[in-house]
Design an enzyme around this catalytic site. Structure first.
Site, mmCIF file in Angstrom:
data_model
loop_
_atom_site.group_PDB
_atom_site.id
_atom_site.type_symbol
_atom_site.label_atom_id
_atom_site.label_comp_id
_atom_site.label_asym_id
_atom_site.label_seq_id
_atom_site.Cartn_x
_atom_site.Cartn_y
_atom_site.Cartn_z
ATOM 1 N N HIS A 1 -1.614 -4.027 2.510
ATOM 2 C CA HIS A 1 -0.182 -3.828 2.761
ATOM 3 C C HIS A 1 0.090 -2.622 3.662
ATOM 4 C CE1 HIS A 1 1.561 -6.645 -0.285
ATOM 5 N NE2 HIS A 1 0.363 -6.485 -0.849
ATOM 6 N N CYS B 1 -0.392 -10.199 2.765
ATOM 7 C CA CYS B 1 -0.683 -10.653 1.410
ATOM 8 C C CYS B 1 -0.182 -12.088 1.215
ATOM 9 C CB CYS B 1 -0.078 -9.676 0.399
ATOM 10 S SG CYS B 1 -0.796 -9.790 -1.257
ATOM 11 N N GLU C 1 2.817 -1.926 5.112
ATOM 12 C CA GLU C 1 4.188 -1.469 4.863
ATOM 13 C C GLU C 1 4.261 -0.510 3.678
ATOM 14 O OE1 GLU C 1 3.773 -4.875 2.023
ATOM 15 O OE2 GLU C 1 3.011 -4.348 4.018
#
Length: 228
Positions: free
Chosen positions: A195, A86, A197
């Site tokens: 994302h 991002c 994560e």
């Protein structure tokens, strides 16, 4: 394996990155502030999402001049894995570590939702844990994720198989050719808007992102076993 999680003023996904590596994989991870003068002690570098320096001027435009970015460039040139997610992707673009630029979403609105990605290239140190063509679910959260590059750059990305992830089905931001993630020619710097994560635990809606971090560790260990 030891990861550096870079923290800029305005970063807000650094904790997620740390959690993915430290708690889910059991690898070493440390927060590294933007004014750090060395990354020599780390095996990989993670640039998290957020709003570095408030995203003034352009997303990532100020962060590229942070002192630590000189060290990120050195790490990339040394062949260490560098992942920008991002805002981290935007910073890699601004720093010239990846080609192209990021524009505002076509809708001119911030989007935050789950999206489907297609694995276009599973022969990288970041995507080797996926099957070629596999469709995975990863969340996005951005206002400027509309990837753009000129025709010459796009042709080079395709020729070198540098497009790692594309949006499958819905393109949430208008990104050129549905591009969601690209890698550098050397193959050790990946930038992506979704994302991973935030997708490392089924309790949080899915764990498709965990394979990406596992891929980094597996490839690094195999490479170092050969070099040992």
């Amino acid at each position: 394996m030891k990861f550096a999680v870079i923290v800029f003023p305005g970063s807000n996904c650094d904790i997620d990155m740390y959690h993915a590596v430290k708690d889910e994989l059991g690898e070493e991870a440390e927060y590294v502030w933007h004014d750090a003068e060395s990354l020599e002690d780390y095996d990989a570098v993670l640039l998290p999402g957020g709003f570095s320096y408030g995203d003034y001027l352009r997303s990532g435009a100020i962060a590229q001049f942070s002192n630590v970015m000189k060290e990120v460039v050195k790490a990339a040139e040394a062949g260490k894995p560098v992942l920008g997610v991002c805002n981290g992707f935007q910073i890699l673009l601004e720093a010239g570590l990846l080609p192209g630029a990021m524009r505002r979403n076509e809708s001119l609105k911030f989007i935050c939702k789950q999206v489907e990605l297609k694995v276009e290239n599973n022969e990288t140190m970041f995507s080797a844990g996926y099957d070629q063509g596999e469709v995975i679910t990863i969340p996005v959260a951005h206002g400027e994720g509309n990837y753009y590059c000129d025709e010459e750059t796009l042709s080079r990305l395709k020729t070198n198989n540098q497009i790692v992830f594309t949006y499958e089905g819905e393109n949430p931001n208008g990104s050129l050719e549905n591009i969601a993630g690209i890698i550098n020619e050397q193959g050790n710097v990946l930038g992506m808007m979704p994302h991973p994560e935030r997708a490392v635990d089924e309790l949080l809606g899915g764990a498709d992102g965990l394979k990406l971090f596992k891929s980094i560790v597996k490839q690094w260990r195999e490479a170092n076993a050969v070099n040992a």
